[in-house]
Design an enzyme around this catalytic site. Structure first.
Site, PDB file in Angstrom:
ATOM      1  N   HIS A   1     -37.691  14.299  32.611  1.00 23.41           N
ATOM      2  CA  HIS A   1     -37.734  15.198  33.766  1.00 23.41           C
ATOM      3  C   HIS A   1     -36.294  15.291  34.243  1.00 23.41           C
ATOM      4  O   HIS A   1     -35.397  14.751  33.591  1.00 23.41           O
ATOM      5  CB  HIS A   1     -38.670  14.636  34.847  1.00 23.41           C
ATOM      6  CG  HIS A   1     -38.374  13.213  35.164  1.00 23.41           C
ATOM      7  ND1 HIS A   1     -37.463  12.830  36.118  1.00 23.41           N
ATOM      8  CD2 HIS A   1     -38.804  12.059  34.569  1.00 23.41           C
ATOM      9  CE1 HIS A   1     -37.380  11.508  36.132  1.00 23.41           C
ATOM     10  NE2 HIS A   1     -38.170  11.014  35.201  1.00 23.41           N
ATOM     11  N   GLY A   2     -36.026  15.932  35.350  1.00 24.26           N
ATOM     12  CA  GLY A   2     -34.644  16.142  35.791  1.00 24.26           C
ATOM     13  C   GLY A   2     -33.811  14.882  35.866  1.00 24.26           C
ATOM     14  O   GLY A   2     -32.676  14.831  35.398  1.00 24.26           O
TER      15      GLY A   2
END
EC number: 2.7.1.69
Length: 163
Positions: A16-17
């Site tokens: 994810h980010g």
């Protein structure tokens, strides 16, 4: 020559980010290797994670645990590898399979029934504890750290005593 594995991270969200950009850039990794049996067979999940990896400039691969064990020693010298797994059990499988892991960062392990809070983002049950202590016992550096630069908490008996 052994694969250049910069870090392995346990994160139940996989890429994810925070992992795909913040950690990848801090490590200066050019390959994110997602070692997870389900993600290796899920094109939609791969597409979402690939988009995140693209923003960091790193390549991304999705391998089953077995494939990771089988081919990690064929990694090119130029590959600076950041392995991401979903659970302590996945990390243990890789270490038992002789993947040359030197450090494991425990990131997110969400709350679920039967899990005990260790930090605000790490919850473990008896099986997780067993796997984490096994990994610590192999000489692998294993610690909880949310973001690069945050304080590290070593994973040991003391940290996991209430599980």
């Amino acid at each position: 020559m052994a694969a250049d594995i910069l870090l392995t991270r346990i994160d139940n969200r996989l890429v994810h980010g925070q992992v795909g950009v913040t950690w990848t850039r801090a490590l200066n990794a050019n390959l994110i290797l997602v070692a997870n049996d389900l993600a290796a067979k899920d094109p939609l999940q791969q597409k979402l994670m690939s988009t995140t990896a693209d923003s960091s400039g790193a390549d991304i691969r999705f391998f089953t645990l077995e494939k990771t064990i089988d081919i990690i020693d064929r990694a090119a010298d130029r590959q600076k590898i950041f392995i991401v797994v979903k659970t302590p059990a996945d990390a243990r499988t890789l270490v038992e399979g002789n993947v040359p892991i030197k450090a494991i960062n425990v990131g997110n392990m969400h709350f679920a029934q039967g899990k005990t809070e260790i930090t605000k983002k790490v919850y473990v049950d008896a099986k997780d504890k067993e796997d984490l202590l096994y990994l610590a016992g192999t000489g692998v550096k294993i610690y909880i750290q949310d973001y690069p630069g945050d304080k590290e908490s070593e994973v040991n008996d003391q940290l996991l005593k209430n599980v």
